[in-house]
Design an enzyme around this catalytic site. Structure first.
Site, PDB file in Angstrom:
ATOM      1  N   CYS A  91      30.810  34.737  46.753  1.00  0.00           N
ATOM      2  CA  CYS A  91      31.961  35.521  46.303  1.00  0.00           C
ATOM      3  C   CYS A  91      32.526  36.354  47.456  1.00  0.00           C
ATOM      4  O   CYS A  91      33.743  36.460  47.624  1.00  0.00           O
ATOM      5  CB  CYS A  91      31.558  36.424  45.141  1.00  0.00           C
ATOM      6  SG  CYS A  91      32.898  37.470  44.522  1.00  0.00           S
ATOM      7  N   CYS A 187      28.332  38.870  40.022  1.00  0.00           N
ATOM      8  CA  CYS A 187      29.742  39.226  40.159  1.00  0.00           C
ATOM      9  C   CYS A 187      30.642  38.754  39.025  1.00  0.00           C
ATOM     10  O   CYS A 187      31.551  39.458  38.642  1.00  0.00           O
ATOM     11  CB  CYS A 187      30.273  38.724  41.496  1.00  0.00           C
ATOM     12  SG  CYS A 187      29.836  37.026  41.877  1.00  0.00           S
TER      13      CYS A 187
END
Length: 326
Positions: A91, A187
């Site tokens: 990410c 996330c």
């Protein structure tokens, strides 16, 4: 600006330093956004409230499509292959320091900044990633796949201060999120139960995992927990062992592939330190290049070295890069 205290105080610090600051709220996940575990609406309200107090403009941008293509698809592929990936690392390299950076360029920005606990230092034209001063909050492990171009355009305002000071600043400013709990979820999953989420996509188990194995109540041994030690996907077999000290859970040699070096080249030194998982002390090791990546020989055995996780290399406080454990 995620709505959390770290990015909020980062924005204020940059404003104090004279930067013209624009806040950006990233929406990276849309599935089940109305469930009890996704808090994106509240996070947006918190971020907008902070922007008002700090005195900066803020906009929301949707990277959900990029996230599914660049992060979530890899996450599922790795899990289905029997490995345990770390999506937060991907990410950072693909969304927060690529999609976000590209969007910032389109706005005419000179730099991007985040609330990560890490530092950047330029030495003779080379940008180095360093651990944060607050080692208990250091996040360089998750940033080890950044490159020179990304680091040259990145600011980490919290790298030089303690987390306790961040909370203190937020309280003094009267920020609504001053005491907001830190996010601990992956996330895109948020705080939802990980196994419940993953079972919607594919059934699997995690190496080194001790909960949810389904063999509790065994009378053998001394009541120590059971751990997943090995997987044999071909024969659909899961090997479990009892007790933290079982030899199958400890290795002195690690092989990594998909190596990435922050400087752009492999380190010249052969003796360094490594973290084979995030919440781990640096462990001394000898480094050797291989055809597909590198091999590490540790001075002391490492617990639950897990394929798919990242082995991150350090020379003191300097993060050198790392690779995916094979």
């Amino acid at each position: 600006m995620s709505g959390g205290v770290d990015s909020s105080v980062s924005a204020w610090l940059l404003k104090q330093q004279g930067y013209n600051v624009i806040g950006l709220f990233m929406k990276n996940w849309e599935d089940d956004d109305d469930s009890e575990y996704c808090s994106s609406r509240q996070d947006w309200l918190d971020a907008a409230s902070v922007a008002d107090v700090v005195g900066v403009d803020i906009e929301a941008v949707n990277f959900a499509s990029e996230y599914k293509d660049r992060v979530f698809s890899v996450f599922l592929s790795e899990y289905s292959a029997g490995r345990t990936p770390n999506p937060d690392i991907l990410c950072n390299s693909e969304i927060k320091f690529k999609a976000f950076l590209d969007h910032a360029y389109s706005l005419g920005a000179d730099y991007i900044a985040t609330g990560h606990y890490a530092r950047v230092r330029e030495v003779n034209g080379e940008f180095q990633l360093l651990k944060a001063i607050d080692h208990s909050k250091d996040q360089s492990y998750f940033l080890h796949r950044l490159n020179q171009a990304q680091l040259s355009k990145t600011l980490f305002p919290l790298g030089e201060i303690q987390k306790t000071e961040v909370r203190k600043i937020a309280l003094e400013l009267g920020l609504a999120n001053a005491t907001k709990k830190d996010s601990t979820g992956i996330c895109f999953i948020g705080e939802r139960p990980f196994r419940e989420f993953l079972n919607r996509y594919l059934p699997t188990a995690t190496l080194g995992q001790r909960k949810g194995i389904g063999i509790g109540g065994q009378k053998e041994g001394n009541g120590e927990p059971w751990f997943v030690a090995r997987k044999d996907l071909k024969n659909n077999t899961l090997y479990v062992v009892q007790g933290h000290n079982h030899p199958w859970l400890h290795q002195k040699v690690l092989v990594a592939e998909q190596a990435h070096y922050i400087s752009g080249h492999a380190p010249a030194n052969t003796h360094m330190a490594c973290k084979a998982r995030y919440r781990q002390e640096d462990s001394a090791c000898d480094f050797k290049l291989t055809e597909k990546g590198f091999e590490l020989n540790f001075e002391e055995s490492q617990f639950a070295v897990t394929p798919g996780q990242s082995a991150v290399l350090y020379q003191g406080d300097v993060c050198l890069g790392g690779g995916v454990i094979a």
